[in-house]
Design an enzyme around this catalytic site. Structure first.
Site, mmCIF file in Angstrom:
data_model
loop_
_atom_site.group_PDB
_atom_site.id
_atom_site.type_symbol
_atom_site.label_atom_id
_atom_site.label_comp_id
_atom_site.label_asym_id
_atom_site.label_seq_id
_atom_site.Cartn_x
_atom_site.Cartn_y
_atom_site.Cartn_z
ATOM 1 C CB CYS A 103 5.570 49.323 83.782
ATOM 2 S SG CYS A 103 7.322 48.978 83.870
ATOM 3 C CG HIS A 131 8.454 53.927 85.922
ATOM 4 N ND1 HIS A 131 7.279 53.352 86.360
ATOM 5 C CD2 HIS A 131 8.842 53.209 84.839
ATOM 6 C CE1 HIS A 131 6.975 52.324 85.578
ATOM 7 N NE2 HIS A 131 7.915 52.212 84.655
ATOM 8 C CB CYS A 147 5.557 50.980 77.275
ATOM 9 S SG CYS A 147 6.820 51.790 78.277
ATOM 10 N N GLY A 159 7.189 46.005 80.003
ATOM 11 C CA GLY A 159 8.290 45.149 79.580
ATOM 12 C C GLY A 159 7.785 43.905 78.867
#
Lengths: 385, 416
Positions: free
Chosen positions: A90, A340, A370, A372
């Site tokens: 991300c 997202h 954040c 993964g």
């Protein structure tokens, strides 16, 4: 060491994955459009770009074959311009800027395009074929857990209430709808000409935000990732799955001078931190101060913040622990409303942040998310006077 | 008779009004009506005046009904599309029988294996006659066989009482032998020289599905609630059901498919068995992976046995030959890891217990070829052996025994 400037910043409008307007739009096509536009708005000849660094969280299938290179070819950019695809899930779209930025800073590059792209309609989360390491599935299965479990873990461990999460989700939609209605995204969005089952259309408005949602509706939703009573994250207070692309044109001081350009912002710092893969958020708490330290500022000097809303739980946890003023965070809505598109998000949030910093005259801004696997990233930008 | 048909077909009654009257006793009901001051209806008065003692008469394999218009008994016209095993047995068409099963000659060279245990559960006697039936076809005494019955349910699966009994006594040899006997009976049907056709209806659980999967064709009733529900009692299908789900999954991707990946099909098999999915109709057995698109569904349950016989006969006429034994690709540890990871996350979500995860691990082990390496090839028997190993192991665990006990006592699955 040279300064790193953002000269232009553009994005596509974001489509809803699997049911939105970009379902039929290939990710390499979206990427080509934003790369070309970023170069065009920067005002440099495409042939002078020395690298295209593109982030993508699941670079396979239509996002495979080094999509940065494919997008270069589709954008009609000379073959002499190279391309590289990078992946840190991300934060890929922000990491791409950091990689290009570090090379610009060191003088290895003068002009680069960095960005991110993801068509979650094309490649689902987890990729086309999920093949975890067998030993880890036995010994450390948490390494592979789905993000929803992490979102629930954060809420449970750090005592966030479901009502808070739903209230934040509602705020996200209200802010996003307001931003769209006021045309705040118009300048940064590059329209896409897309084909849908309903015919050809010009896609230029984020389609995630819901005008009709309410606390009552949000509070009725069942937990999406666990048994009722055990889960906190719902389809309503988690980010949407999305399709989209974003790109920025980066230059070092020498190149800006050579082309005589007026840049948008300085890229001042970037840090990644990591911890327990069962949680999203704690690593951001380490990354944010580090990035601010690189920029030579205090966290309290940040005037505007894009804190990716992977989950309302993680977003609120970071706001609370960092002591952020909520009025400075996600002022035009976040991923719960706007979507997202994994690998695109880091670049997309940068685009949104810089345009809003310019509008408000804010000096220091932050993009943080954040990632993964228990990671978190933060990037600091300074508005050019 | 028309009124009886109407309530049976229209309201799904098991027996009609006048049949009920017969069961209660014609004279008894008439006398009681008179005693309670109710008017005895005309048809009953007419029957009594004609000297009859019941609305229906069963004689020499024929059924006659009392006809009001002619005031005499008339032969019930047989529906040419319906075949009633009870009629055939009255006609002395039973070839062999024991407490669990009868072999009935349907004519035209087709035999029928009819179960008649409680809930048509599968035990050693039943397997014995199933084997006899298969042998009769192999020996040429019959050209094909159907596995069908007209009880309330096709089969509730293996006799759980028997399985639990062996497990509680730690009689692993006996348990292993009965599992092997079931597997062998199914494999004998699968490779029988003549076609075997199954006709599942209503509850078709566990072994009932496994029997159906080892036949050449299935003619399922539209009203079939079927599934491999073994996980609910703490075990995995071990009568060849896991093997058949794997074989069918792999068959979607033969070697001739470039870069063919059987993973999603095997994953469906894993999920279907792991979650003990039950169909809500005969049609739904196909998308769940229990049956194939070559199998068919019969809407009118009165036609099902005749239809199964016709399908069997059709296969005979088409020059039926049994299938060749399958060679099954080993998917191995990599695929098992993907399943394990998914199950772990279901545990996190509260959707699976630790024991569910253990059962799933053994299911995954069976579907992916045990300790073999990816790319190796195994036989159907290899998978049957893995099924049996998994079943024996799970029957040795406390929680599987608790699930079985709970099911026997309450008829409901225990989540432990």
């Amino acid at each position: 060491m040279q300064d790193v400037y953002v000269v232009s910043a553009v994005r596509t409008a974001v489509g809803k994955a699997n049911k939105g307007s970009l379902v039929q739009c290939r990710p390499d096509e979206m990427a080509a459009v934003v790369i070309k536009e970023a170069i065009g708005r920067a005002g440099v000849p495409a042939g002078r770009v020395q690298d295209i660094v593109l982030g993508c969280a699941f670079p396979e299938g239509s996002q495979g074959m080094n999509i940065a290179r494919v997008a270069q070819a589709r954008a009609g950019i000379p073959d002499s311009v190279p391309g590289i695809t990078i992946n840190r899930f991300c934060s890929s779209g922000l990491e791409a800027q950091a990689i290009a930025g570090a090379k610009l800073e060191a003088g290895l590059l003068g002009v680069a395009v960095a960005g991110g792209v993801e068509s979650m309609s094309s490649i689902p989360m987890g990729g086309l074929k999920y093949e975890p390491n067998p030993a880890l599935t036995r010994e450390r299965p948490e390494v592979y857990i789905a993000m929803g479990h992490c979102g629930d873990n954060v809420a449970r461990e750090f005592k966030l209430r479901r009502e808070e999460l739903d209230a934040w989700a509602l705020r996200s939609h209200q802010r996003a709808v307001n931003a769209i209605d006021q045309g705040l995204f118009t300048e940064e969005i590059v329209p896409l000409d897309v084909t849908t089952p309903a015919g050809s259309m010009r896609f230029d408005t984020d389609e995630g935000p819901r005008r009709d949602t309410s606390l009552e509706v949000l509070s009725r939703l069942k937990p999406a990732f666990a048994e009722p009573g055990r889960g906190f994250c719902t389809a309503g207070n988690s980010s949407q799955t999305s399709d989209g692309a974003a790109a920025v044109c980066l230059m070092n001081g020498k190149a800006v001078e050579e082309f005589g350009l007026k840049p948008l912002a300085l890229f001042r710092g970037y840090a990644v931190a990591a911890g327990d893969p069962r949680f999203l958020g704690p690593a951001q708490l380490e990354a944010i101060p580090k990035a601010c330290e690189q920029a030579g500022i205090a966290v309290s000097e940040l005037g505007l913040i894009e804190n990716n809303e992977a989950f309302a739980s993680q977003c609120l946890y970071v706001i609370r622990e960092m002591g952020f003023d909520p009025e400075k965070v996600n002022v035009n809505g976040g991923a719960i409303a706007l979507g997202h598109p994994l690998g695109c998000t880091g670049a997309k949030l940068t685009v949104q942040l810089l345009h809003e910093m310019k509008r408000r005259g804010v000096t220091y801004g932050l993009v943080t998310m954040c990632i993964g696997g228990g990671m978190g990233a933060a990037g600091v930008f300074e508005l050019c006077a | 008779m028309s009124i009886d048909h109407a309530v049976k077909w229209g309201f799904a009654w098991n027996i009609g009004i006048f049949e009920t009257w017969d069961v209660l006793g014609f004279d008894y009901v008439c006398d009681r009506m008179a005693a309670e001051g109710l008017e005895v209806p005309a048809i009953a008065r007419a029957l009594r005046d004609a000297g009859g003692a019941s609305f229906y008469r069963h004689e020499n394999g024929r059924t006659r009904y009392f006809d009001l218009a002619s005031k005499a008994y008339k032969e019930v016209e047989r529906n040419p599309n319906a075949l009633f095993l009870i009629d055939l047995k009255r006609d002395n068409r039973t070839v062999r029988e024991n407490a669990a099963c009868s072999l009935v000659d349907l004519g035209d060279g087709i035999l029928c294996a009819e179960f008649h245990t409680k809930m048509n559960t599968i035990d050693a006697d039943l397997l014995d006659l199933l084997n006899t039936g298969t042998n009769l076809v192999n020996e040429g005494a019959f050209e094909g066989m159907i596995v069908a019955n007209q009880g309330e349910h096709f089969s509730a699966g293996a006799n759980l009482f028997m399985v639990l009994g062996y497990a509680m006594q730690n009689d692993w040899d006996a348990l292993s032998n009965i599992i092997a006997a079931f597997q062998n009976a199914n494999m004998a049907m699968r490779f029988c020289r003549g076609p075997v056709v199954a006709a599942p209806h209503h509850y078709t659980f566990g072994g009932g599905i496994e029997i159906s999967q080892h036949t050449a064709r299935v003619v399922a009733a539209a009203e079939t609630y079927g599934g491999l529900v073994e996980a609910g009692v703490g075990i995995i299908p071990a009568g060849g059901g896991t093997k058949e789900m794997l074989r069918r999954a792999l068959a979607y991707v033969p070697d001739s498919v470039p870069q063919g990946d059987p993973f999603p099909y095997v994953r469906r098999a894993f999920e279907t068995i792991g979650m003990a999915k039950v169909s809500t109709s005969g049609h739904e057995l196909v998308p769940l992976g229990y049956l194939t698109e070559h199998d068919c569904v019969c809407i009118n349950d009165q036609h099902q046995v005749k239809r199964a016989k016709d399908v069997c006969r059709g296969l005979v006429l088409a020059g039926y030959a049994p299938p060749r034994p399958a060679k099954l690709a080993v998917l191995g540890e990599p695929v098992r890891a993907a399943f394990r990871s998914a199950v772990y996350q279901m545990q996190l979500a509260g959707w699976a217990s630790e024991h569910d995860a253990l059962i799933a691990e053994y299911l995954a082990r069976t579907l992916t070829g045990g300790d073999r390496l990816p790319g190796q090839v195994m036989s159907e028997q290899d998978v049957l052996d893995l099924e049996r190993e998994a079943m024996l192991y799970l029957c040795g665990t406390e929680k599987t025994r608790a699930r079985m006990q709970y099911m026997l006592q309450t008829g409901k699955p225990l989540r432990n």
